[in-house]
Design an enzyme around this catalytic site. Structure first.
Site, PDB file in Angstrom:
ATOM      1  N   TYR A   1     -14.393  -0.209   8.799  1.00  0.00           N
ATOM      2  CA  TYR A   1     -13.571   0.003   9.293  1.00  0.00           C
ATOM      3  C   TYR A   1     -12.812  -0.709  10.633  1.00  0.00           C
ATOM      4  O   TYR A   1     -11.623  -1.023  11.436  1.00  0.00           O
ATOM      5  CB  TYR A   1     -12.287   1.658   9.084  1.00  0.00           C
ATOM      6  CG  TYR A   1     -11.798   1.899   9.419  1.00  0.00           C
ATOM      7  CD1 TYR A   1     -10.310   1.513   8.446  1.00  0.00           C
ATOM      8  CD2 TYR A   1     -10.885   3.058  10.254  1.00  0.00           C
ATOM      9  CE1 TYR A   1      -8.583   2.486   8.839  1.00  0.00           C
ATOM     10  CE2 TYR A   1      -9.889   3.807  10.257  1.00  0.00           C
ATOM     11  CZ  TYR A   1      -8.668   3.109   9.304  1.00  0.00           C
ATOM     12  OH  TYR A   1      -7.601   3.945   9.518  1.00  0.00           O
TER      13      TYR A   1
ATOM     14  N   GLY B   1       0.594  -1.414   0.385  1.00  0.00           N
ATOM     15  CA  GLY B   1      -0.054   0.034  -0.302  1.00  0.00           C
ATOM     16  C   GLY B   1       0.739   1.207  -0.197  1.00  0.00           C
ATOM     17  O   GLY B   1       0.508   2.315   0.268  1.00  0.00           O
TER      18      GLY B   1
ATOM     19  N   GLY C   1      -0.163   5.399  -0.834  1.00  0.00           N
ATOM     20  CA  GLY C   1      -1.271   5.564   0.272  1.00  0.00           C
ATOM     21  C   GLY C   1      -0.383   7.005   0.807  1.00  0.00           C
ATOM     22  O   GLY C   1       0.981   7.258   0.129  1.00  0.00           O
ATOM     23  N   GLN C   2      -0.809   7.921   1.517  1.00  0.00           N
ATOM     24  CA  GLN C   2       0.052   9.212   2.271  1.00  0.00           C
ATOM     25  C   GLN C   2       0.793   8.233   3.114  1.00  0.00           C
ATOM     26  O   GLN C   2       1.503   8.831   3.347  1.00  0.00           O
ATOM     27  CB  GLN C   2      -1.535   9.118   3.402  1.00  0.00           C
ATOM     28  CG  GLN C   2      -1.704  10.375   2.583  1.00  0.00           C
ATOM     29  CD  GLN C   2      -3.106  11.128   3.450  1.00  0.00           C
ATOM     30  OE1 GLN C   2      -2.590  12.336   3.677  1.00  0.00           O
ATOM     31  NE2 GLN C   2      -4.250  10.832   4.461  1.00  0.00           N
ATOM     32  N   LEU C   3       0.660   7.620   3.717  1.00  0.00           N
ATOM     33  CA  LEU C   3       1.396   7.120   4.866  1.00  0.00           C
ATOM     34  C   LEU C   3       2.948   6.905   3.921  1.00  0.00           C
ATOM     35  O   LEU C   3       3.656   6.607   4.638  1.00  0.00           O
ATOM     36  CB  LEU C   3       1.000   5.888   5.967  1.00  0.00           C
ATOM     37  CG  LEU C   3       1.956   5.513   6.837  1.00  0.00           C
ATOM     38  CD1 LEU C   3       2.592   6.771   7.908  1.00  0.00           C
ATOM     39  CD2 LEU C   3       0.954   4.810   7.903  1.00  0.00           C
TER      40      LEU C   3
HETATM   41  C1  AKB Z   1      -9.918   6.851   9.006  1.00  0.00           C
HETATM   42  O1  AKB Z   1     -10.271   8.715   9.520  1.00  0.00           O
HETATM   43  O2  AKB Z   1     -10.083   6.633   7.885  1.00  0.00           O
HETATM   44  C2  AKB Z   1      -8.146   7.816   8.920  1.00  0.00           C
HETATM   45  C3  AKB Z   1      -8.055   7.016  10.929  1.00  0.00           C
HETATM   46  C4  AKB Z   1      -8.390   7.686  12.068  1.00  0.00           C
HETATM   47  O3  AKB Z   1      -8.178   5.859  11.267  1.00  0.00           O
HETATM   48  N1  AKB Z   1      -7.585   8.716   9.453  1.00  0.00           N
END
Ligand code: AKB
Length: 317
Positions: free
Chosen positions: A142, A8, A11-13
């Site tokens: 998530y 990945g 992505g940003q990280l």
């Molecule tokens: C999100 O907003 O989904 C992420 C997180 C806080 O893990 N940046």
């Protein structure tokens, strides 16, 4: 010699982590990977492999043929995007971690890094100074996947001695990559709007306070945790980490100092509910104790740094 595979990467990280890993370990030690072939152009300074983390056979082949010793597994669907495609997000976030933990066990990899998130917390968790072991009641796909993932990491460490290390990141703010489907990503987007002279429409209410962190702090924390002696790591699920907390109104007012004509309006959508259930501030005492974690950037310092640097990156992201 260490050989580090990052999944990945685009992505940003990943974008910023790979630059730092190359500085620290040397470019020849780093392999960037992403499902998107086009991401190769972001990493002209190190190897790049197009890789689907759900493809166990290919992942194993890469690990064996490249003599990979460590994997930073960053591929994931973030909170807001995951709510749009819950099954796909669950499968990717969960299965890819389990595939990797199994490979780490089988191939005896030295170390794994896997990012968790403040999204593991929810409605029943304390909002202020949320502790390392606070109750987790995630209410997003998530968050559920991160909470379960933390338990799997701990399980593979306890039962199979897989040296997996993890951080519960707050919202990460960087300027070297486009925001990628997170609820906290408004705080990246707002800089782009301020710089381009447009007004900003916030999908969160003006007073929605969330824990946030500037990317250089997140990168430093990741490296520090991965370099910490094994016996110092007392948390094998995931470490709480904190730097700053702010609301959309507070970051807007900070930007207004630089752009006096900048305007904001508030049009909360489904992401408001996600944010409303997350903590407002985090207690990261354990990370401070175990591996000397200390953040460097607050909101004014971060804002100044981004405003200085973002214009030079606009044509690269
Ligand atoms: C999100 O907003 O989904 C992420 C997180 C806080 O893990 N940046």
């Amino acid at each position: 010699m260490d050989k580090i595979l990052v999944t990945g990467s685009a992505g940003q990280l990943g974008t910023e982590l790979i630059q730092k890993l190359c500085e620290v370990y040397g470019s020849e030690a780093i392999i960037a990977s992403d499902i998107n072939h086009n991401a190769a152009k972001k990493f002209p300074f190190c190897s790049f492999i197009a890789l689907d983390v759900m493809d166990q056979v290919s992942l194993k082949k890469v690990i064996l043929s490249e003599n990979v010793t460590q994997v930073y597994h960053l591929a994931a669907v973030l909170s807001a995007s995951a709510e749009q495609k819950p099954r796909m997000a669950w499968d990717l976030n969960m299965d890819s971690l389990l595939i990797l933990l199994e490979l780490a066990k089988e191939l005896k990899l030295d170390k794994i890094f896997w990012p968790s998130s403040i999204a593991v917390f929810g409605k029943e968790s304390p909002k202020e100074n949320t502790g390392q072991n606070a109750v987790q009641t995630p209410n997003t796909v998530y968050g559920i996947s991160k909470s379960a993932g933390e338990k799997w990491c701990d399980y593979y460490y306890q039962h199979h001695q897989v040296d997996v290390r993890s951080i519960r990141f707050p919202g990460l703010i960087g300027y070297k990559a486009k925001p990628g489907g997170g609820t906290t990503d408004y705080a990246v987007d707002i800089f782009h709007k301020a710089l381009s002279g447009e007004s900003f429409e916030s999908f969160l209410k003006k007073d929605t306070r969330l824990p946030m962190m500037y990317m250089p702090d997140a990168i430093q924390a990741t490296l520090d945790l991965m370099e910490a002696p094994k016996e110092h790591i007392t948390v094998r699920s995931s470490y709480n980490l904190a730097a700053m907390s702010f609301t959309p109104e507070e970051i807007y007012l900070e930007l207004k100092e630089y752009f006096p004509d900048f305007n904001i309006n508030y049009v909360p959508d489904y992401r408001q509910e996600i944010a409303a259930n997350w903590p407002q501030s985090i207690n990261d005492l354990q990370a401070r104790k175990d591996w000397n974690w200390q953040s460097k950037f607050d909101l004014p310092q971060m804002t100044k740094d981004i405003i200085i640097n973002l214009p030079n990156w606009l044509n690269k992201i």
